[in-house]
Enzyme design. Structure first.
Site, short mmCIF file in Angstrom:
data_model
loop_
_atom_site.label_atom_id
_atom_site.label_comp_id
_atom_site.label_asym_id
_atom_site.label_seq_id
_atom_site.Cartn_x
_atom_site.Cartn_y
_atom_site.Cartn_z
N ASN A 32 0.65 -0.96 -0.09
CA ASN A 32 0.00 0.06 -0.23
C ASN A 32 0.90 1.23 0.14
O ASN A 32 2.17 1.13 0.26
CB ASN A 32 -0.71 0.11 1.45
CG ASN A 32 -1.47 -1.05 0.82
OD1 ASN A 32 -2.50 -1.40 0.48
ND2 ASN A 32 -1.46 -1.94 2.41
N SER A 37 5.29 14.12 0.61
CA SER A 37 5.51 15.71 0.31
C SER A 37 6.77 14.65 0.21
O SER A 37 6.74 13.66 0.14
CB SER A 37 5.64 16.55 1.10
OG SER A 37 6.10 15.72 2.44
#
Length: 147
Positions: A32, A37
């Site tokens: 997953n 960022s």
């Protein structure tokens, strides 16, 4: 901090399946991915992608693009700038763009990020993947956070 840089491309019967197949080709199709960022720690080490436990939650910076228009060229790229105190990652993609142009855009963006942080660049690393769409295609490029 350790990271791996991966990329993959493939086709599928839908955009979702093409994306999944490209992730499999990149070696991250059974985990997953959590988009984060684009910051790296000081002294980040780039390593080969280890075997990841199926179903695990893995942080990444992900660049992806899909198309269902045969003949289109799709390109994804990741640019990493490593500095003395930190590093930055940029994701970029394009359709029917020259691969060198996509890479140039990525490098310019990561240089700008480092400049805004008054950080001197020690090294820039770029990973890109391109594909000519046959029916439905996808390309992915990613930085995988391993710590």
């Amino acid at each position: 901090m350790k990271i791996a840089i991966v990329s993959g491309k493939d086709e599928g019967p839908s955009k979702l399946n093409a994306f999944d197949n490209a992730l499999l080709k990149a070696g991250v199709g059974d985990v997953n991915l959590i988009k984060v960022s684009s910051m790296l720690e000081k002294d980040t080490e780039i390593v080969d992608l280890p075997n990841l436990k199926a179903g695990s939650m893995i942080n990444c910076v992900l660049s992806t693009i899909s198309s269902n228009n045969p003949g289109e060229k799709i390109t994804s790229s990741i640019a990493i700038a490593l500095g003395e105190n930190l590093g930055c990652v940029v994701e970029n993609s394009g359709i029917n763009k020259d691969t060198d142009k996509v890479i140039e855009e990525s490098v310019n963006m990561v240089k700008y990020m480092m400049k805004k942080r008054n950080e001197t660049i020690k090294e820039i690393i770029v990973k890109e993947e391109s594909h000519i769409v046959e029916k439905i295609g996808c390309v992915v490029s990613a930085v995988i956070y391993l710590d």
